[in-house]
Design a protein around this motif. Sequence first.
Motif, PDB file in Angstrom:
ATOM      1  N   PRO A 242      53.934  37.413  49.808  1.00  0.00           N
ATOM      2  CA  PRO A 242      53.139  38.495  49.222  1.00  0.00           C
ATOM      3  C   PRO A 242      51.656  38.176  49.236  1.00  0.00           C
ATOM      4  N   LEU A 243      50.861  39.214  49.437  1.00  0.00           N
ATOM      5  CA  LEU A 243      49.414  39.044  49.381  1.00  0.00           C
ATOM      6  C   LEU A 243      48.917  39.061  47.945  1.00  0.00           C
ATOM      7  N   LEU A 244      49.623  39.798  47.093  1.00  0.00           N
ATOM      8  CA  LEU A 244      49.268  39.889  45.684  1.00  0.00           C
ATOM      9  C   LEU A 244      50.394  39.295  44.850  1.00  0.00           C
ATOM     10  N   LEU A 245      50.069  38.294  44.062  1.00  0.00           N
ATOM     11  CA  LEU A 245      51.059  37.630  43.211  1.00  0.00           C
ATOM     12  C   LEU A 245      50.642  37.725  41.752  1.00  0.00           C
ATOM     13  N   LEU A 246      51.599  38.086  40.896  1.00  0.00           N
ATOM     14  CA  LEU A 246      51.344  38.175  39.466  1.00  0.00           C
ATOM     15  C   LEU A 246      52.193  37.152  38.722  1.00  0.00           C
ATOM     16  N   ASP A 247      51.593  36.478  37.774  1.00  0.00           N
ATOM     17  CA  ASP A 247      52.294  35.524  36.925  1.00  0.00           C
ATOM     18  C   ASP A 247      52.213  36.028  35.489  1.00  0.00           C
ATOM     19  N   PRO A 248      53.228  36.795  35.038  1.00  0.00           N
ATOM     20  CA  PRO A 248      53.168  37.398  33.699  1.00  0.00           C
ATOM     21  C   PRO A 248      53.085  36.367  32.579  1.00  0.00           C
ATOM     22  N   ALA A 249      53.739  35.224  32.756  1.00  0.00           N
ATOM     23  CA  ALA A 249      53.743  34.214  31.697  1.00  0.00           C
ATOM     24  C   ALA A 249      52.329  33.723  31.391  1.00  0.00           C
ATOM     25  N   ARG A 250      51.515  33.570  32.438  1.00  0.00           N
ATOM     26  CA  ARG A 250      50.139  33.069  32.245  1.00  0.00           C
ATOM     27  C   ARG A 250      49.099  34.184  32.374  1.00  0.00           C
TER      28      ARG A 250
ATOM     29  N   ARG B 151      45.581  37.176  48.191  1.00  0.00           N
ATOM     30  CA  ARG B 151      45.348  36.380  49.407  1.00  0.00           C
ATOM     31  C   ARG B 151      45.068  34.911  49.066  1.00  0.00           C
ATOM     32  N   GLY B 152      45.777  34.405  48.045  1.00  0.00           N
ATOM     33  CA  GLY B 152      45.650  33.016  47.650  1.00  0.00           C
ATOM     34  C   GLY B 152      44.480  32.710  46.740  1.00  0.00           C
ATOM     35  N   GLN B 153      43.649  33.728  46.458  1.00  0.00           N
ATOM     36  CA  GLN B 153      42.487  33.504  45.599  1.00  0.00           C
ATOM     37  C   GLN B 153      42.737  34.120  44.222  1.00  0.00           C
ATOM     38  N   PRO B 154      42.410  33.406  43.146  1.00  0.00           N
ATOM     39  CA  PRO B 154      42.635  33.936  41.806  1.00  0.00           C
ATOM     40  C   PRO B 154      41.728  35.117  41.500  1.00  0.00           C
ATOM     41  N   LEU B 155      42.285  36.100  40.809  1.00  0.00           N
ATOM     42  CA  LEU B 155      41.507  37.231  40.314  1.00  0.00           C
ATOM     43  C   LEU B 155      41.237  36.977  38.834  1.00  0.00           C
ATOM     44  N   GLU B 156      39.989  36.931  38.473  1.00  0.00           N
ATOM     45  CA  GLU B 156      39.636  36.658  37.079  1.00  0.00           C
ATOM     46  C   GLU B 156      39.760  37.956  36.282  1.00  0.00           C
ATOM     47  N   LEU B 157      40.972  38.236  35.786  1.00  0.00           N
ATOM     48  CA  LEU B 157      41.238  39.483  35.089  1.00  0.00           C
ATOM     49  C   LEU B 157      41.271  39.275  33.582  1.00  0.00           C
ATOM     50  N   THR B 158      40.805  40.273  32.867  1.00  0.00           N
ATOM     51  CA  THR B 158      40.983  40.266  31.420  1.00  0.00           C
ATOM     52  C   THR B 158      42.452  40.572  31.115  1.00  0.00           C
ATOM     53  N   ARG B 159      42.843  40.348  29.893  1.00  0.00           N
ATOM     54  CA  ARG B 159      44.228  40.640  29.506  1.00  0.00           C
ATOM     55  C   ARG B 159      44.547  42.115  29.730  1.00  0.00           C
ATOM     56  N   THR B 160      43.619  42.984  29.374  1.00  0.00           N
ATOM     57  CA  THR B 160      43.817  44.428  29.539  1.00  0.00           C
ATOM     58  C   THR B 160      43.972  44.786  31.010  1.00  0.00           C
ATOM     59  N   GLU B 161      43.130  44.221  31.863  1.00  0.00           N
ATOM     60  CA  GLU B 161      43.204  44.501  33.299  1.00  0.00           C
ATOM     61  C   GLU B 161      44.521  44.003  33.883  1.00  0.00           C
TER      62      GLU B 161
ATOM     63  N   ALA C  86      36.020  42.086  45.953  1.00  0.00           N
ATOM     64  CA  ALA C  86      35.323  40.807  46.124  1.00  0.00           C
ATOM     65  C   ALA C  86      36.141  39.844  46.975  1.00  0.00           C
ATOM     66  N   VAL C  87      37.460  39.985  46.933  1.00  0.00           N
ATOM     67  CA  VAL C  87      38.347  39.119  47.712  1.00  0.00           C
ATOM     68  C   VAL C  87      38.753  39.779  49.027  1.00  0.00           C
ATOM     69  N   ASP C  88      39.013  41.080  48.980  1.00  0.00           N
ATOM     70  CA  ASP C  88      39.552  41.788  50.149  1.00  0.00           C
ATOM     71  C   ASP C  88      38.823  43.122  50.312  1.00  0.00           C
ATOM     72  N   PRO C  89      37.591  43.109  50.814  1.00  0.00           N
ATOM     73  CA  PRO C  89      36.796  44.342  50.900  1.00  0.00           C
ATOM     74  C   PRO C  89      37.311  45.340  51.934  1.00  0.00           C
ATOM     75  N   ALA C  90      38.183  44.897  52.839  1.00  0.00           N
ATOM     76  CA  ALA C  90      38.628  45.778  53.920  1.00  0.00           C
ATOM     77  C   ALA C  90      39.769  46.706  53.514  1.00  0.00           C
ATOM     78  N   HIS C  91      40.386  46.451  52.364  1.00  0.00           N
ATOM     79  CA  HIS C  91      41.563  47.232  51.980  1.00  0.00           C
ATOM     80  C   HIS C  91      41.372  47.866  50.612  1.00  0.00           C
ATOM     81  N   GLU C  92      41.673  49.155  50.497  1.00  0.00           N
ATOM     82  CA  GLU C  92      41.608  49.848  49.213  1.00  0.00           C
ATOM     83  C   GLU C  92      42.938  49.644  48.480  1.00  0.00           C
TER      84      GLU C  92
END
Length: 230
Positions: free
Chosen positions: A131-139, A145-155, A204-210
């Motif tokens: 997968p290109l997008l991975l979610l870890d609900p526990a954390r 694409r292997g790069q962390p997304l700095e998301l708030t809890r709400t996001e 910021a990580v993948d500007p080519a894809h919406e």
Amino acid sequence: MTRGAVLVIEDDPDIASVLVDYLRRDGFQATHSSDGRQGLALAQRIRPDLVLLDVMLPGLDGMEILKAIRRDGETPVIMITARVEEVDRLLGLAMGADDYVCKPFSPREVLARVNAVLRRTRAGGAPPRTPLLLLDPARRQATLRGQPLELTRTEFELLQVLAKQPGRIYSRAQLLELAWPDSLDTSERAIDSHVKNLRKKFAAVDPAHEWIRAVYGVGFALESAEDGAA
């Protein structure tokens, strides 16, 4: 060998002719019906891979046909409508429509939607991919694409809802209820702000894809990239 069978149920002969022509040129076996009752009977008989279904039809309207198709199975359905009222769109999505296309439209757009929906519905039988997008609900962490997304809890909570069914269009009210069911002070319009922030972080990580698609008058959907997402 065709790419699949698509049934077009549309009473406007010009629109139907263009859609059938584009589908056939793209390798699909396309069949057409201009009447609601006949179209439903045809769908039940030939079992197409996907149905392009107009909302306003003689004999039986598109919403009733969608109900019948959903009672009968999981055939993907893309609604075609000239109505712009939000209630019609949300009603269709609640009943199980896979996507919407609004008139007037580009035939290429419809073809792109057909291919996108079929990719999603056929993905269950495809070989596993990373997968290109991975979610870890526990954390509450997400990587793209292997790069962390700095998301708030709400996001993260909002993204988690969208990611459960990529391609599904969620209204703002649905996102609010599913992401924050106990919240009493969050407005539907706050969804737009959170989605805007998510889009910036994805870009910021993948500007080519919406990754997050806005559907005018309806809501938002998470779109998978060509080589897969989860």
